[in-house]
Motif scaffolding. Structure first.
Motif, PDB file in Angstrom:
ATOM      1  N   HIS A   1     -17.408  -7.241  -5.579  1.00 56.23           N
ATOM      2  CA  HIS A   1     -16.124  -6.522  -5.502  1.00 56.23           C
ATOM      3  C   HIS A   1     -16.124  -5.385  -4.490  1.00 56.23           C
ATOM      4  O   HIS A   1     -15.191  -4.579  -4.468  1.00 56.23           O
ATOM      5  N   ARG A   2     -17.153  -5.341  -3.615  1.00 57.23           N
ATOM      6  CA  ARG A   2     -17.159  -4.374  -2.519  1.00 57.23           C
ATOM      7  C   ARG A   2     -16.401  -4.928  -1.328  1.00 57.23           C
ATOM      8  O   ARG A   2     -16.512  -6.108  -0.986  1.00 57.23           O
ATOM      9  N   LEU A   3     -15.638  -4.060  -0.668  1.00 51.98           N
ATOM     10  CA  LEU A   3     -15.013  -4.456   0.582  1.00 51.98           C
ATOM     11  C   LEU A   3     -16.079  -4.742   1.628  1.00 51.98           C
ATOM     12  O   LEU A   3     -17.086  -4.035   1.720  1.00 51.98           O
ATOM     13  N   VAL A   4     -15.863  -5.784   2.426  1.00 49.58           N
ATOM     14  CA  VAL A   4     -16.729  -6.060   3.569  1.00 49.58           C
ATOM     15  C   VAL A   4     -16.334  -5.097   4.682  1.00 49.58           C
ATOM     16  O   VAL A   4     -15.171  -5.040   5.086  1.00 49.58           O
ATOM     17  N   THR A   5     -17.300  -4.317   5.141  1.00 51.55           N
ATOM     18  CA  THR A   5     -17.017  -3.286   6.141  1.00 51.55           C
ATOM     19  C   THR A   5     -17.952  -3.422   7.336  1.00 51.55           C
ATOM     20  O   THR A   5     -18.895  -4.218   7.335  1.00 51.55           O
ATOM     21  N   ASP A   6     -17.675  -2.617   8.342  1.00 52.47           N
ATOM     22  CA  ASP A   6     -18.584  -2.549   9.496  1.00 52.47           C
ATOM     23  C   ASP A   6     -19.962  -2.100   9.031  1.00 52.47           C
ATOM     24  O   ASP A   6     -20.086  -1.376   8.026  1.00 52.47           O
ATOM     25  N   PRO A   7     -21.021  -2.496   9.755  1.00 44.15           N
ATOM     26  CA  PRO A   7     -22.395  -2.187   9.306  1.00 44.15           C
ATOM     27  C   PRO A   7     -22.688  -0.703   9.140  1.00 44.15           C
ATOM     28  O   PRO A   7     -23.564  -0.330   8.356  1.00 44.15           O
ATOM     29  N   ASP A   8     -21.962   0.175   9.867  1.00 41.36           N
ATOM     30  CA  ASP A   8     -22.285   1.593   9.765  1.00 41.36           C
ATOM     31  C   ASP A   8     -21.700   2.245   8.519  1.00 41.36           C
ATOM     32  O   ASP A   8     -21.931   3.428   8.272  1.00 41.36           O
ATOM     33  N   VAL A   9     -20.963   1.484   7.718  1.00 44.21           N
ATOM     34  CA  VAL A   9     -20.440   2.007   6.453  1.00 44.21           C
ATOM     35  C   VAL A   9     -21.379   1.558   5.340  1.00 44.21           C
ATOM     36  O   VAL A   9     -21.384   0.392   4.935  1.00 44.21           O
ATOM     37  N   THR A  10     -22.207   2.460   4.872  1.00 40.00           N
ATOM     38  CA  THR A  10     -23.192   2.099   3.855  1.00 40.00           C
ATOM     39  C   THR A  10     -22.781   2.513   2.453  1.00 40.00           C
ATOM     40  O   THR A  10     -23.440   2.141   1.486  1.00 40.00           O
ATOM     41  N   CYS A  11     -21.735   3.315   2.332  1.00 41.89           N
ATOM     42  CA  CYS A  11     -21.227   3.623   0.997  1.00 41.89           C
ATOM     43  C   CYS A  11     -20.452   2.410   0.480  1.00 41.89           C
ATOM     44  O   CYS A  11     -20.018   1.553   1.258  1.00 41.89           O
ATOM     45  N   GLY A  12     -20.282   2.338  -0.809  1.00 42.78           N
ATOM     46  CA  GLY A  12     -19.591   1.206  -1.403  1.00 42.78           C
ATOM     47  C   GLY A  12     -18.134   1.527  -1.697  1.00 42.78           C
ATOM     48  O   GLY A  12     -17.827   2.559  -2.299  1.00 42.78           O
ATOM     49  N   ILE A  13     -17.234   0.648  -1.261  1.00 47.23           N
ATOM     50  CA  ILE A  13     -15.811   0.773  -1.581  1.00 47.23           C
ATOM     51  C   ILE A  13     -15.437  -0.476  -2.354  1.00 47.23           C
ATOM     52  O   ILE A  13     -15.362  -1.573  -1.802  1.00 47.23           O
ATOM     53  N   HIS A  14     -15.238  -0.316  -3.658  1.00 49.89           N
ATOM     54  CA  HIS A  14     -14.992  -1.454  -4.540  1.00 49.89           C
ATOM     55  C   HIS A  14     -13.510  -1.561  -4.882  1.00 49.89           C
ATOM     56  O   HIS A  14     -12.804  -0.552  -4.981  1.00 49.89           O
TER      57      HIS A  14
END
Length: 436
Positions: free
Chosen positions: A376-389
């Motif tokens: 349930h985490r958004l797929v983000t650019d590699p430099d985003v290491t925090c989780g956005i669910h």
């Protein structure tokens, strides 16, 4: 991470994030997370405007906030019944489906258990990336009270927005059903002041909520006509057969998420009848019997306008004029009513609305929909290491249960496991009953 930074920030506090808060609360003391949930409502509430007398939940009580994640949880619906002193009485009722009013009381009871981690009357107004060593390792949230908090993970559960028919804005005499009870109280007060009573209602929609509104208005106002308008030929019964209901099983989410996009779309289309524009069979029968009895008696109050649609809606000072097109004959009928109630469903907000500067880092598919990992985490650019669910709004990636109560407990466990796994929880530790 800076000292005092949260492990988890929940945006919104409906059933989805309430289930997550309960899962966090069940962690052992030596493995607690720093979690905060922000809710703009002044207290817990879930579709209060549709807590109609006698309306029942459409899913089993076993699909509560915790049981499918942890059957031994002290926050189960059964535990609630026991504490309320109604367990034996509920068993004797021989039903899997409590009233919506009782289930809402259960939700409030559960919310009280974790009240210390919730800020009511507080809205998250903006989210901003926190960069460290070239990577986005946390999110800073600006709150409506002027304070700011940082969190390594964010869980968006902002709920749904009422959907109105195109070109039909809400107004004093044009409502959406999710505020029905409050709107009716105001209407009753206005009529009481003049010694009158409502004479006519128009209800738009063919789903469960629309049928419940029709039934409620017909019973509540014995001197009023109720006009039910929908595009289909008749109310369609919900497909709640055991095999079809497997589409809501936790295991079905795994199958759906790994399926090719074309298969996902086909499955959503084939099983739409389990949830969309369908009505419980018993309610259909009751409305039909009411209409038939009135036809026999020659005193019609319930009018079903099948294969029909709205052409135009005009609010006036003392009424609303609704032009209804019969799609089969082309005839147009003008209805004058005290109120038009639009039971036309809901829509999800795009997470980009809240993500601000983070929005461009979220990956999307060819149709412009956000890409979402299985956890349930958004797929983000590699430099985003925090989780956005995301809690909801993922039907395209996780199936029909993504916005329903059916999988609220397992999903909470999955999100918590993801947060803890990336936080570096010890191998073999448990997240409220769910292995990590």
């Amino acid at each position: 991470m800076s000292r005092g930074e949260l492990d988890l920030l929940g945006v919104g506090f409906g059933p989805a994030n309430l289930a997550l808060a309960l899962a966090v609360d069940e962690l052992p003391p030596d493995d607690r997370l720093g979690a905060l949930f922000c809710e703009r409502q002044p207290r817990f509430g879930w579709h209060r405007g549709m807590l109609l007398p006698g309306a029942t939940l459409q899913v089993s009580f076993l699909k509560d906030l915790v049981t499918q994640r942890n059957p031994t949880s002290p926050a189960s619906f059964v535990a609630y019944l026991h504490e309320r002193g109604r367990l034996a009485d509920f068993v004797n009722a021989k039903t899997f489906f409590p009233t919506r009013l009782e289930f809402h009381d259960y939700l409030e009871w559960a919310a009280a258990r974790v009240a210390g981690s919730v800020r009511y009357g507080t809205e998250v107004t903006a989210l901003r990336p926190v960069r460290e060593d070239g990577a986005v390792r946390a999110v800073e949230a600006e709150l409506s009270d002027g304070t700011r908090v940082r969190s390594r993970d964010v869980v968006l559960a902002t709920g749904l927005r009422a959907r109105m028919p195109r070109g039909v804005p809400r107004g004093p005499r044009v409502w959406h059903n999710h505020t029905l009870l409050g709107d009716l109280r105001a209407l009753d007060e206005a009529h009481a002041a003049t010694g009158t009573a409502p004479r006519s209602f128009v209800v738009l929609g063919a789903g469960q909520s629309a049928a419940e509104v029709v039934q409620h208005l017909h019973a509540r106002y014995p001197g009023a006509e109720v006009h039910s308008v929908f595009r289909s030929f008749g109310y369609a019964p919900a497909d709640d057969s055991p095999f079809a209901n497997r589409v809501f099983d936790p295991a079905a989410v795994d199958e759906f998420h790994t399926a090719p996009p074309a298969v996902r779309e086909d499955l959503l289309r084939r099983h739409a009848g389990t949830n969309y524009s369908v009505v419980d069979q018993d309610l259909i029968q009751e409305l039909y019997r009411t209409e038939y009895a009135e036809t026999v008696a020659g005193a019609r109050r319930l009018h079903v306008h099948r294969a029909s649609e709205l052409l135009e809606v005009r609010e006036e000072e003392t009424a609303v004029a609704v032009d209804v097109l019969d799609r089969t004959s082309g005839a147009v009928r003008r209805l004058r009513a005290d109120v038009l109630v639009c039971a036309t469903g809901f829509e999800h907000l795009d997470p980009a609305v809240l993500l601000g500067e983070l929005a461009p880092a979220v990956r999307r598919d060819a149709a412009g929909r956000v890409l979402v990992h299985r956890d349930h985490r958004l797929v983000t650019d590699p430099d985003v290491t925090c989780g956005i669910h995301l809690m909801g709004g993922t039907e395209h990636s996780h199936g029909l249960s993504s916005s329903l109560l059916s999988n609220v407990a397992p999903r909470a466990g999955e999100v918590l496991a993801s947060v803890r796994r990336r936080r570096g929880a010890p191998a073999g530790a448990r997240a409220g009953g769910l292995p990590v």
